[in-house]
Scaffold this motif. Structure first.
Motif, PDB file in Angstrom:
ATOM      1  N   ASP A 240       0.825  -1.215   0.000  1.00 10.26           N
ATOM      2  CA  ASP A 240       0.000   0.000   0.000  1.00 10.26           C
ATOM      3  C   ASP A 240       0.853   1.257   0.000  1.00 10.26           C
ATOM      4  O   ASP A 240       0.456   2.290  -0.559  1.00 10.26           O
ATOM      5  CB  ASP A 240      -0.920   0.004   1.223  1.00 10.26           C
ATOM      6  CG  ASP A 240      -1.981  -1.085   1.137  1.00 10.26           C
ATOM      7  OD1 ASP A 240      -2.218  -1.581   0.010  1.00 10.26           O
ATOM      8  OD2 ASP A 240      -2.555  -1.447   2.179  1.00 10.26           O
ATOM      9  N   SER A 241       2.031   1.210   0.635  1.00  5.14           N
ATOM     10  CA  SER A 241       2.880   2.398   0.703  1.00  5.14           C
ATOM     11  C   SER A 241       3.525   2.726  -0.638  1.00  5.14           C
ATOM     12  O   SER A 241       4.148   3.775  -0.784  1.00  5.14           O
ATOM     13  CB  SER A 241       3.972   2.202   1.762  1.00  5.14           C
ATOM     14  OG  SER A 241       4.676   0.995   1.555  1.00  5.14           O
ATOM     15  N   ALA A 242       3.387   1.833  -1.631  1.00 11.97           N
ATOM     16  CA  ALA A 242       3.905   2.113  -2.978  1.00 11.97           C
ATOM     17  C   ALA A 242       2.856   2.820  -3.826  1.00 11.97           C
ATOM     18  O   ALA A 242       2.918   2.770  -5.056  1.00 11.97           O
ATOM     19  CB  ALA A 242       4.338   0.814  -3.655  1.00 11.97           C
ATOM     20  N   GLY A 243       1.935   3.505  -3.178  1.00 15.83           N
ATOM     21  CA  GLY A 243       0.840   4.174  -3.868  1.00 15.83           C
ATOM     22  C   GLY A 243       1.258   5.111  -4.994  1.00 15.83           C
ATOM     23  O   GLY A 243       0.647   5.086  -6.075  1.00 15.83           O
ATOM     24  N   PRO A 244       2.292   5.970  -4.809  1.00 19.67           N
ATOM     25  CA  PRO A 244       2.692   6.865  -5.908  1.00 19.67           C
ATOM     26  C   PRO A 244       3.089   6.120  -7.180  1.00 19.67           C
ATOM     27  O   PRO A 244       2.788   6.566  -8.286  1.00 19.67           O
ATOM     28  CB  PRO A 244       3.872   7.637  -5.307  1.00 19.67           C
ATOM     29  CG  PRO A 244       3.604   7.650  -3.840  1.00 19.67           C
ATOM     30  CD  PRO A 244       2.970   6.322  -3.555  1.00 19.67           C
ATOM     31  N   GLN A 246       1.924   3.189  -8.053  1.00 14.65           N
ATOM     32  CA  GLN A 246       0.684   2.617  -8.585  1.00 14.65           C
ATOM     33  C   GLN A 246      -0.172   3.674  -9.268  1.00 14.65           C
ATOM     34  O   GLN A 246      -0.885   3.375 -10.223  1.00 14.65           O
ATOM     35  CB  GLN A 246      -0.092   1.940  -7.454  1.00 14.65           C
ATOM     36  CG  GLN A 246       0.639   0.759  -6.854  1.00 14.65           C
ATOM     37  CD  GLN A 246      -0.048   0.221  -5.610  1.00 14.65           C
ATOM     38  OE1 GLN A 246      -0.615   0.985  -4.823  1.00 14.65           O
ATOM     39  NE2 GLN A 246      -0.003  -1.079  -5.415  1.00 14.65           N
ATOM     40  N   ASP A 247      -0.119   4.907  -8.769  1.00 16.19           N
ATOM     41  CA  ASP A 247      -0.912   5.980  -9.372  1.00 16.19           C
ATOM     42  C   ASP A 247      -0.322   6.459 -10.695  1.00 16.19           C
ATOM     43  O   ASP A 247      -1.070   6.728 -11.654  1.00 16.19           O
ATOM     44  CB  ASP A 247      -1.013   7.152  -8.394  1.00 16.19           C
ATOM     45  CG  ASP A 247      -1.796   6.801  -7.141  1.00 16.19           C
ATOM     46  OD1 ASP A 247      -2.588   5.842  -7.187  1.00 16.19           O
ATOM     47  OD2 ASP A 247      -1.605   7.478  -6.114  1.00 16.19           O
ATOM     48  N   LEU A 248       1.004   6.585 -10.763  1.00 11.76           N
ATOM     49  CA  LEU A 248       1.654   7.140 -11.955  1.00 11.76           C
ATOM     50  C   LEU A 248       1.981   6.074 -12.994  1.00 11.76           C
ATOM     51  O   LEU A 248       2.091   6.377 -14.179  1.00 11.76           O
ATOM     52  CB  LEU A 248       2.932   7.874 -11.553  1.00 11.76           C
ATOM     53  CG  LEU A 248       2.731   9.108 -10.665  1.00 11.76           C
ATOM     54  CD1 LEU A 248       4.068   9.704 -10.243  1.00 11.76           C
ATOM     55  CD2 LEU A 248       1.898  10.165 -11.390  1.00 11.76           C
ATOM     56  N   PHE A 249       2.143   4.836 -12.564  1.00 11.26           N
ATOM     57  CA  PHE A 249       2.432   3.729 -13.492  1.00 11.26           C
ATOM     58  C   PHE A 249       1.448   2.582 -13.211  1.00 11.26           C
ATOM     59  O   PHE A 249       1.858   1.507 -12.751  1.00 11.26           O
ATOM     60  CB  PHE A 249       3.874   3.237 -13.315  1.00 11.26           C
ATOM     61  CG  PHE A 249       4.916   4.304 -13.499  1.00 11.26           C
ATOM     62  CD1 PHE A 249       5.434   4.591 -14.750  1.00 11.26           C
ATOM     63  CD2 PHE A 249       5.379   5.030 -12.402  1.00 11.26           C
ATOM     64  CE1 PHE A 249       6.399   5.569 -14.923  1.00 11.26           C
ATOM     65  CE2 PHE A 249       6.344   6.008 -12.562  1.00 11.26           C
ATOM     66  CZ  PHE A 249       6.849   6.292 -13.828  1.00 11.26           C
ATOM     67  N   PRO A 250       0.168   2.809 -13.423  1.00  9.73           N
ATOM     68  CA  PRO A 250      -0.840   1.823 -13.005  1.00  9.73           C
ATOM     69  C   PRO A 250      -0.684   0.462 -13.674  1.00  9.73           C
ATOM     70  O   PRO A 250      -0.790  -0.573 -13.012  1.00  9.73           O
ATOM     71  CB  PRO A 250      -2.166   2.484 -13.382  1.00  9.73           C
ATOM     72  CG  PRO A 250      -1.804   3.499 -14.428  1.00  9.73           C
ATOM     73  CD  PRO A 250      -0.436   3.972 -14.087  1.00  9.73           C
ATOM     74  N   LYS A 251      -0.423   0.428 -14.980  1.00  8.98           N
ATOM     75  CA  LYS A 251      -0.328  -0.835 -15.673  1.00  8.98           C
ATOM     76  C   LYS A 251       0.900  -1.630 -15.243  1.00  8.98           C
ATOM     77  O   LYS A 251       0.826  -2.837 -14.995  1.00  8.98           O
ATOM     78  CB  LYS A 251      -0.286  -0.600 -17.196  1.00  8.98           C
ATOM     79  CG  LYS A 251      -1.568   0.001 -17.758  1.00  8.98           C
ATOM     80  CD  LYS A 251      -1.474   0.193 -19.275  1.00  8.98           C
ATOM     81  CE  LYS A 251      -2.757   0.787 -19.833  1.00  8.98           C
ATOM     82  NZ  LYS A 251      -2.659   0.990 -21.312  1.00  8.98           N
ATOM     83  N   VAL A 252       2.021  -0.932 -15.123  1.00 11.34           N
ATOM     84  CA  VAL A 252       3.263  -1.607 -14.732  1.00 11.34           C
ATOM     85  C   VAL A 252       3.155  -2.111 -13.293  1.00 11.34           C
ATOM     86  O   VAL A 252       3.529  -3.246 -12.974  1.00 11.34           O
ATOM     87  CB  VAL A 252       4.462  -0.656 -14.875  1.00 11.34           C
ATOM     88  CG1 VAL A 252       5.739  -1.334 -14.401  1.00 11.34           C
ATOM     89  CG2 VAL A 252       4.606  -0.196 -16.310  1.00 11.34           C
ATOM     90  N   ALA A 253       2.626  -1.257 -12.391  1.00 13.57           N
ATOM     91  CA  ALA A 253       2.504  -1.646 -11.000  1.00 13.57           C
ATOM     92  C   ALA A 253       1.531  -2.800 -10.813  1.00 13.57           C
ATOM     93  O   ALA A 253       1.761  -3.700 -10.001  1.00 13.57           O
ATOM     94  CB  ALA A 253       2.062  -0.440 -10.168  1.00 13.57           C
ATOM     95  N   LEU A 254       0.437  -2.799 -11.590  1.00 13.44           N
ATOM     96  CA  LEU A 254      -0.539  -3.873 -11.481  1.00 13.44           C
ATOM     97  C   LEU A 254       0.051  -5.206 -11.942  1.00 13.44           C
ATOM     98  O   LEU A 254      -0.127  -6.248 -11.291  1.00 13.44           O
ATOM     99  CB  LEU A 254      -1.780  -3.535 -12.306  1.00 13.44           C
ATOM    100  CG  LEU A 254      -2.900  -4.588 -12.313  1.00 13.44           C
ATOM    101  CD1 LEU A 254      -3.424  -4.820 -10.905  1.00 13.44           C
ATOM    102  CD2 LEU A 254      -4.024  -4.145 -13.249  1.00 13.44           C
ATOM    103  N   ALA A 255       0.766  -5.160 -13.058  1.00 18.17           N
ATOM    104  CA  ALA A 255       1.393  -6.377 -13.544  1.00 18.17           C
ATOM    105  C   ALA A 255       2.450  -6.893 -12.569  1.00 18.17           C
ATOM    106  O   ALA A 255       2.578  -8.089 -12.339  1.00 18.17           O
ATOM    107  CB  ALA A 255       2.036  -6.131 -14.913  1.00 18.17           C
ATOM    108  N   ALA A 256       3.205  -5.963 -11.956  1.00 19.74           N
ATOM    109  CA  ALA A 256       4.235  -6.366 -10.991  1.00 19.74           C
ATOM    110  C   ALA A 256       3.609  -6.960  -9.737  1.00 19.74           C
ATOM    111  O   ALA A 256       4.100  -7.941  -9.188  1.00 19.74           O
ATOM    112  CB  ALA A 256       5.103  -5.163 -10.634  1.00 19.74           C
ATOM    113  N   ALA A 257       2.500  -6.377  -9.293  1.00 17.72           N
ATOM    114  CA  ALA A 257       1.848  -6.887  -8.082  1.00 17.72           C
ATOM    115  C   ALA A 257       1.265  -8.272  -8.306  1.00 17.72           C
ATOM    116  O   ALA A 257       1.245  -9.102  -7.403  1.00 17.72           O
ATOM    117  CB  ALA A 257       0.749  -5.923  -7.650  1.00 17.72           C
ATOM    118  N   GLN A 258       0.782  -8.539  -9.522  1.00 15.26           N
ATOM    119  CA  GLN A 258       0.220  -9.854  -9.830  1.00 15.26           C
ATOM    120  C   GLN A 258       1.272 -10.956  -9.866  1.00 15.26           C
ATOM    121  O   GLN A 258       0.983 -12.110  -9.561  1.00 15.26           O
ATOM    122  CB  GLN A 258      -0.529  -9.793 -11.157  1.00 15.26           C
ATOM    123  CG  GLN A 258      -1.791  -8.952 -11.108  1.00 15.26           C
ATOM    124  CD  GLN A 258      -2.465  -8.830 -12.454  1.00 15.26           C
ATOM    125  OE1 GLN A 258      -1.855  -9.152 -13.493  1.00 15.26           O
ATOM    126  NE2 GLN A 258      -3.702  -8.342 -12.466  1.00 15.26           N
TER     127      GLN A 258
END
Length: 259
Positions: A240-244, A246-258
């Motif tokens: 959750d603390s990686a919010g910035p 996730q907000d600025l790179f939503p697709k990359v962050a989502l793929a990384a989290a998966q």
């Protein structure tokens, strides 16, 4: 185990101990003991200990809150600087622009998928992030401007990469506990002493007094839990603390989290 479950169990356990100790004490009290009055010196000492402990606890809460705010600011600066790199790279030809953006995406993906679980577990970030950022810096540095527009964007690109690198170092330095062990020892011992002093006031088993004793004990536990929770600047689980990022790179962050 969830942090909220830990808090609920700790509060219930401390309240049960306080109530059980009160009941046990009144079973063993002498029949002629007068519990209606408390010596003035005990009331004064109890008040002073409570005030001193409240001051120390307040300073601890302020310290961990400030440290968490500084950590969140470092994450925000790092993500924003990398986002600016992707936007300013638009002046370069498509192959160069795509290569730069791909290197930024690789760094963000590694940060979210690899570094953040390490940070929240207290193991520190990996060295691979520095290599990815160094590769991005080298690629941009060796890309000679071909026109005036690229020349104007060249130095800002390097500045944003340097800002991201500086924010990354700040993030790595802020992943440790804010409070030293001696402070935690003082907070825990002070909490036990503060709760224990309520028994010197000769509380009886009336519903009102038992309720106040239980609520006071639960409040101490909650405040200590809050200090413990904030003492981990990036949290103790999840990303959750990686919010910035996730907000600025939503697709990359989502793929990384998966992954």
């Amino acid at each position: 185990m969830s942090e909220w479950l830990v808090l609920a169990v700790a509060m219930a356990l401390v309240c049960a101990l306080v109530l059980a100790f009160t009941a046990l004490r009144h079973r063993r009290v002498a029949e002629d003991e007068d519990t209606s009055e408390t010596p003035d010196v005990i009331e004064y000492m109890t008040m002073m200990v409570g005030v001193v402990y409240a001051i120390v606890l307040g300073l601890a809460i302020a310290g961990v809150w400030e440290a968490r705010g500084a950590a969140e600011d470092s994450v925000r600066r790092e993500a924003q600087s990398l986002y600016e790199v992707t936007q300013r790279a638009d002046v370069y030809p498509a192959p160069v622009r795509d290569r730069i953006r791909g290197e930024v995406d690789a760094y963000v993906s590694h940060t979210v998928a690899v570094d953040w679980p390490l940070l929240t577990s207290g193991r520190g970030a990996s060295a691979e992030g520095a290599d990815l950022l160094g590769k991005l810096r080298t690629d941009v540095t060796h890309q000679s401007p071909a026109n005036e527009l690229q020349a104007q964007a060249y130095q800002p690109l390097l500045d944003h990469i340097a800002a991201a690198d500086d924010a990354r170092h700040s993030r790595m330095q802020a992943d440790e506990s804010t409070l030293p062990g001696v402070v935690w020892f003082g907070l825990l011992v002070g909490g036990v002493v503060t709760v224990g002093l309520i028994f010197t006031l000769q509380i009886r088993r009336s519903g009102r007094e038992l309720l106040l004793a239980g609520l006071f004990s639960a409040l101490i536990v909650f405040l200590l839990f809050m200090v413990w929770s904030f003492d981990a600047p990036y949290g103790r689980e999840g990303i959750d603390s990686a919010g910035p990022f996730q907000d600025l790179f939503p697709k990359v962050a989502l793929a990384a989290a998966q992954h």
